[in-house]
Design a protein around this motif. Sequence first.
Motif, PDB file in Angstrom:
ATOM      1  N   LEU A  48       0.838  -1.199   0.000  1.00 13.96           N
ATOM      2  CA  LEU A  48       0.000   0.000   0.000  1.00 13.96           C
ATOM      3  C   LEU A  48       0.871   1.247   0.000  1.00 13.96           C
ATOM      4  CD1 LEU A  48      -2.866  -1.152   2.354  1.00 13.96           C
ATOM      5  CD2 LEU A  48      -2.974  -0.771  -0.097  1.00 13.96           C
ATOM      6  N   ASN A  49       2.123   1.037  -0.345  1.00 13.93           N
ATOM      7  CA  ASN A  49       3.042   2.166  -0.406  1.00 13.93           C
ATOM      8  C   ASN A  49       2.991   2.838  -1.770  1.00 13.93           C
ATOM      9  OD1 ASN A  49       3.760   1.393   2.063  1.00 13.93           O
ATOM     10  ND2 ASN A  49       5.746   0.517   1.505  1.00 13.93           N
ATOM     11  N   ASN A  50       1.957   2.537  -2.517  1.00 14.07           N
ATOM     12  CA  ASN A  50       1.867   3.018  -3.877  1.00 14.07           C
ATOM     13  C   ASN A  50       0.400   3.309  -4.126  1.00 14.07           C
ATOM     14  OD1 ASN A  50       1.540   3.085  -6.667  1.00 14.07           O
ATOM     15  ND2 ASN A  50       3.198   1.614  -7.011  1.00 14.07           N
ATOM     16  N   PRO A  51       0.095   4.513  -4.555  1.00 15.42           N
ATOM     17  CA  PRO A  51      -1.309   4.918  -4.711  1.00 15.42           C
ATOM     18  C   PRO A  51      -2.098   3.956  -5.593  1.00 15.42           C
ATOM     19  CG  PRO A  51       0.150   6.779  -5.108  1.00 15.42           C
ATOM     20  CD  PRO A  51       1.029   5.583  -4.898  1.00 15.42           C
ATOM     21  N   VAL A  66      -3.416   1.387  -3.415  1.00 15.12           N
ATOM     22  CA  VAL A  66      -4.378   2.007  -2.499  1.00 15.12           C
ATOM     23  C   VAL A  66      -5.714   2.137  -3.212  1.00 15.12           C
ATOM     24  CG1 VAL A  66      -4.916   4.030  -1.120  1.00 15.12           C
ATOM     25  CG2 VAL A  66      -2.551   3.249  -1.278  1.00 15.12           C
ATOM     26  N   ASP A  67      -5.677   2.542  -4.485  1.00 14.99           N
ATOM     27  CA  ASP A  67      -6.906   2.632  -5.273  1.00 14.99           C
ATOM     28  C   ASP A  67      -7.575   1.264  -5.383  1.00 14.99           C
ATOM     29  OD1 ASP A  67      -6.647   5.295  -5.664  1.00 14.99           O
ATOM     30  OD2 ASP A  67      -5.773   5.166  -7.666  1.00 14.99           O
ATOM     31  N   VAL A 119      -4.969  -7.456   4.097  1.00 17.54           N
ATOM     32  CA  VAL A 119      -3.604  -7.485   4.641  1.00 17.54           C
ATOM     33  C   VAL A 119      -2.645  -6.964   3.575  1.00 17.54           C
ATOM     34  CG1 VAL A 119      -3.982  -9.368   6.260  1.00 17.54           C
ATOM     35  CG2 VAL A 119      -3.280  -9.898   3.929  1.00 17.54           C
ATOM     36  N   ASP A 120      -1.527  -6.448   4.052  1.00 14.43           N
ATOM     37  CA  ASP A 120      -0.575  -5.761   3.179  1.00 14.43           C
ATOM     38  C   ASP A 120       0.783  -6.444   3.320  1.00 14.43           C
ATOM     39  OD1 ASP A 120       1.193  -4.022   1.988  1.00 14.43           O
ATOM     40  OD2 ASP A 120       0.907  -2.410   3.461  1.00 14.43           O
ATOM     41  N   GLN A 178       3.674  -5.403   1.989  1.00 15.34           N
ATOM     42  CA  GLN A 178       4.792  -4.474   1.837  1.00 15.34           C
ATOM     43  C   GLN A 178       5.836  -5.000   0.863  1.00 15.34           C
ATOM     44  OE1 GLN A 178       5.937  -3.542   5.852  1.00 15.34           O
ATOM     45  NE2 GLN A 178       4.243  -2.131   6.026  1.00 15.34           N
TER      46      GLN A 178
END
Lengths: 499, 320, 320, 273
Positions: free
Chosen positions: D12-15, D18-19, D38-39, D41
């Motif tokens: 989720l370190n990248n928009p 996130v979208d 869950v993420d 990374q």
Amino acid sequence: MGNEKVLEMKNITKTFPGVKALDRVNFTLKKGEVHALLGENGAGKSTLMKVLNGIHKRDEGEIIVKGDPVEFENTKEAQNAGLAIIHQELELIPHLNVAENIYLGREDKKGIFINYKQLYQNTADVLEMLGVDIDPRAKIKDLNIGSQQMVEIAKAVSQNADILVMDEPTSSLTNQEIDILFELIERLKEQEISIVYISHRLEEVFEICDRVTVLRDGQFVGEVKTAETDEDQLINMMVGRTIEDRFPEMKFNPGEEILRVENLAVPDKIIDASFLLHKGEVLGIAGLMGSGRTELAKAVFGVYKEKTGDIYFKGKKLEINSPADALKNGISYLSEDRKDEGLVLGLPVADNISISVLTTMLKAHTFINAAAEKELAQKYIEDLSIKTPSEMQLVKNLSGGNQQKVVISKLLSTKPEVVILDEPTRGIDVGAKREIYNLMQELVDNGVGVILISSELPEVLNLSNRILVMHEQEIMGELDAADANQEEIMQLATGRRNQ
Amino acid sequence: MNNLSSNLNKNNILEVLNKFKTGIGLLVLIIILSFLSPYFLTIPNLLNIVRQVSIIAIISFGMTMVILTGGIDLSVGSMLAFSGAITAGMIINSGLNVFLAIFIGLAAGTALGLFNGIAVAKAKLPAFIVTLAMMTIARGFTLIYTNGRPISGFDETFRFFGAGYLGRIPVPVVIMFLLLFVIYILLKKTPLGRYIYAIGGNEKATKLSGINTDKIKIAVYALNGFLAAVSGIILTSRLNSAQPMAGEGYELDAIAAVVLGGTSLSGGSGGVVGTIIGALIIAVLNNGLNLLNVSSFYQLVAKGAVILLAVFLDRKSQQQ
Amino acid sequence: MNNLSSNLNKNNILEVLNKFKTGIGLLVLIIILSFLSPYFLTIPNLLNIVRQVSIIAIISFGMTMVILTGGIDLSVGSMLAFSGAITAGMIINSGLNVFLAIFIGLAAGTALGLFNGIAVAKAKLPAFIVTLAMMTIARGFTLIYTNGRPISGFDETFRFFGAGYLGRIPVPVVIMFLLLFVIYILLKKTPLGRYIYAIGGNEKATKLSGINTDKIKIAVYALNGFLAAVSGIILTSRLNSAQPMAGEGYELDAIAAVVLGGTSLSGGSGGVVGTIIGALIIAVLNNGLNLLNVSSFYQLVAKGAVILLAVFLDRKSQQQ
Amino acid sequence: QDIKIGLAVSTLNNPFFVDLKDGAESMAEEMGVEILTVDAQNDAAAQLSSVEDLLIKQIDVLIVNPVDGNAVVSAITAANDAGVPVITVDRAAEGGDVVSHIASDNVEGGKMAGEFIAKQLNKEGNVVELQGIPGTSAARDRGKGFNIVMDKYPNLKVIARQPAGFDRAEGMTVMENILQGNPDIDAVFAHNDNMALGAMEAISAAGRSDEIMIVGFDAIDDAVEAVKEGKMAATVAQRPTLMGEMAVETAVKVANGNEVKEYIPVPLELITD
Ligand SMILES: Nc1ncnc2c1ncn2[C@@H]1O[C@H](COP(=O)(O)OP(=O)(O)OP(=O)(O)O)[C@@H](O)[C@H]1O
Ligand SMILES: Nc1ncnc2c1ncn2[C@@H]1O[C@H](COP(=O)(O)OP(=O)(O)OP(=O)(O)O)[C@@H](O)[C@H]1O
Ligand SMILES: [Mg+2]
Ligand SMILES: [Mg+2]
């Protein structure tokens, strides 16, 4: 000396985990007196003074300074109340220079900046008053331990305190420096400054102290006037028994040659040293501070990579390129700087004693023989009466003198054939000193060759059978201890060769 | 009954109990999570956690030794990836026997570690810089060797090490405990272990005690490389794929596990039992936050806060 | 002529020359790159390099002080991102005046640093863990505040700090040299600076000298947070966007710059002049590799190897 | 009816992601199903762990956005073993039982960007490629598609190929350096919009905006804005929000026992104004 009490400590008690370091101790200090605090290693002298200066918190008791009860939270408050302390274990910052160390926390300022001009001037003044030749701009890490000790003294003196604690200030000093210090103490006394003086050298006590308080095992034993007592009584108070003579009558039985050093030279450290050591003798090395005695010892021990010359062991030429090489061949060295070079402070007593023999004597297959290790440690704790709750106590929690005994134990554990002792009795109490002398006799009896480096001339004179004297990185000459005297040694040590 | 052995046992138990003081943070964490999630304190989940922790834990064991000597190793993640890739390449591309390939992979990791050790001990370069350089160099090697693509598709033999079971226990967990035991013994019972502590405490004094400190430091870094390789091989087997970017950032997790476990970054004190507790704190935390479905941005905050709390509790309990 | 001042000058010059010994690695690097690329040694490229170095350099100054006290700060990258995001949010979302927004951004960074300092000095927690926790916490805050999306589009006033010029000199470069000068003076000429060295050299002795070491450590971490915020605001202005993931991994670059510059990780010796040289080594290297168009996998190997070489040359020249 | 969906995103370190996540979560809310996100990374091992954690919570369907197509297989197998059907989004898995794959093709996107540049430059000129993190699948696939096109046209030269970490600041720095060494550049292709936007700042600061066209990838808000303003020439849109929405729709179908298509393509779109 007036009769006014500047300091009263009443019923001071202090416990560390496993150790009752102080047990209802009383101590009083009068204005303008020099008051000796005596006791064996681990008796609680340093702890009492640390409690006084707000370094340790007392469990119980009362401290009254100049009539007021005090409760110092830290050293700053003690400083503000006019107390200063010279620490037994040097507490200096290695990468800062002399001036910055002396005035740390008390810098002269110009605006928000340090006024370095003033700082160096003040430092030069203090050092001149002490009569020592140290560059205020020199970094502490480049000074030898003696000079560091003088800086520590200068730091305390420069605080213009009216109660000054000196915890073994002379243990790293040479005679000249001690004389200078004593002159200073006389002057301070004239200014009505009160001094607590801790030392293991009784002759110093008789030279400068007015009264003596003795501690034993954390308890107050008694207080006497120096003029009304003698060495024997003090020793009796300290150790609870009498000790015959200060020095034993050493018996030598020089056998065959064990170590021969020929034309040993280390750039910037040692110029062309040659000497000979026999089994069963003590070869003393005397010299002024910085004359290169330590360097000579370290060169033989394999500390320096760049060196020329030959070392023969029992007639056989040896390649010694590391301390490991030296130890393998039975040559061992006791460093003058126990904190920096001798001990792993964060490890237990046992681990420090056994470290050099783990792979030889204490090995059970691939493992350390834990039972043998414990036994070894306990043997030395007993033999050298090391004061510690157990062999698992961390060395950093021992008193200074007991730390020194741990280093000696480590050295003895290797069963060496050549022993180089660099200031072996530094910070050691009378009783233990005598034990170390006896130990030297024992080594000699067993055919070990001993080299003794000491700044205490009587030690060198009484314990050696031959004496080398060094001056500016060179061996100036050799004397027969039997008919040498202090004057002769000093002549050589100051660079006048004998014919 | 043998008196001595009972005595020894008692001492050992006391020592272990004392070690568990370091675990007070972990304990509190486990208790809280057990209340918050019904899934947490179940056998499958606990096995799950220990399997997840094994990769980082094995690296942390090596890191513990390095840190005990007063050093640091930032290159563990890259050494892990390199060894995993070499092993995978040997199996898939060169068609070697699995065990031979594993041997080569372990040797590769050890060699990189050896280089670190020599640069630190002999050339006297700061460990931070040496291993930072190794971190990028080994990563570069891995990318060059794999051409940036994962190497995948192993047979059952190889997959056993990461994905297999011995009874109900996952193989990586067995390997981890085995290594934990061996390194614990090494540190506490052998001369080498003692020297590792001594060097970290006072290197100069250790050298003057006749110990070849350089040799020991080199051995420790090499061993660290070896353990990173073990981890890399397990990870490759578990993922059924050697990832060129595997292990990125693991150095921080490993160091965190070591420090959380009470080993001082300046060396000389601490140990590997604390380290596994530290690694477990991190793993339990990750697992718990996932189980509680904390959303990912808040997870970061929660993770940081809980780590702070855990170390705070530990340090407080030790002061008593 | 005033004798004393000439003496002082001479001393200063000697000291600076001595410092440049630390720069021998940088010098060799520059010479080699000048031969390899005709574009390297041109005024525009050199300005380019110093502008690029400013972000990391400013962080490294703070890091130098932290490391001098014997500490470490892994949270600089996250504090940078947080301060940048807050500043950007205040301007874009809340419509605040640029200078007020910058003030709030700086305060935010300082506050995070202050927290680090208190946890290290007062709670006596290991700096590594505290700042590792802050690294994830501040990153979480940033992601929450920005909802994981960049905040972009500033007016000319704000863009001045990152993209503007004073004469031919980029504004970030001016700010960097100003800060370098101030911190150099702080470290060398003021009591606070001396205490910073003293704490790293021997904290116990410093405390025994009656100095409030806790207060100083707190101040150093807070200052570090402030400098990270300065960097974050410059970066945001320069990119015309506050990136939630900005500054990731900068802590390693900053620590590398400090250590390359000759400051010991155990504290007590080193300084900020070495640090800027260390930061320049990294920046020149990146620039050179781009100019030479070294391909991406080999770039990693080259980067690691050159850093090793640079520190090797430096240490060798210092031993002489 | 109590459907529990697990969503494992790569990062989720990248928009972009996130979208994707937002699309999935809003669709889940709309459809009244529970979703657990869950993420990983960007760490394949962390993804496996987090999927294991999801399985512990007895999810009904797993939507996974793989960090890596090969490494994710272990996670998928774990889900298969637990009887949980799996849907992949954005990146495909190289094995395991996957009921549906929802994605647009990164290689195809790279080709689109390449063809666009070729057309704009009349198949002739100097091009710079800003690469993503070496070794990641996005960098690999986008670069692959792009270079297939570049290799087709002999007069279109890629004069610099440099990694810039998918990061805007690094994109700027690397572009600044490339600008120093290359007086003649006609176009820049960046593996994502973050790097493209960083490069855009560097190019405009160097006053070379008129000479150089910039093409990015992902169509994040800032990039779409820049394309509108004419500062960037184009960006390849992958429509992550739609991807997330479709994934949840499909998952619900699967949970209800309905048939779903094995591959659901999400069309790519080149945004040029
Ligand atoms: N920090 C500490 N933790 C635990 N025990 C300590 C600590 N400091 C001192 N001790 C113990 O307290 C006792 C008294 O120590 P102290 O240092 O006061 O002795 P001393 O009289 O100064 O001895 P020396 O002549 O050897 O310097 C010793 O047994 C010592 O081991
Ligand atoms: N680390 C060092 N760096 C620079 N000079 C040093 C260092 N250590 C010692 N010296 C210098 O080397 C000389 C020899 O010092 P050292 O004190 O070791 O000799 P010594 O004869 O053993 O004296 P001591 O009476 O103190 O035992 C001194 O001038 C000292 O200042
Ligand atoms: Mg004492
Ligand atoms: Mg000496």
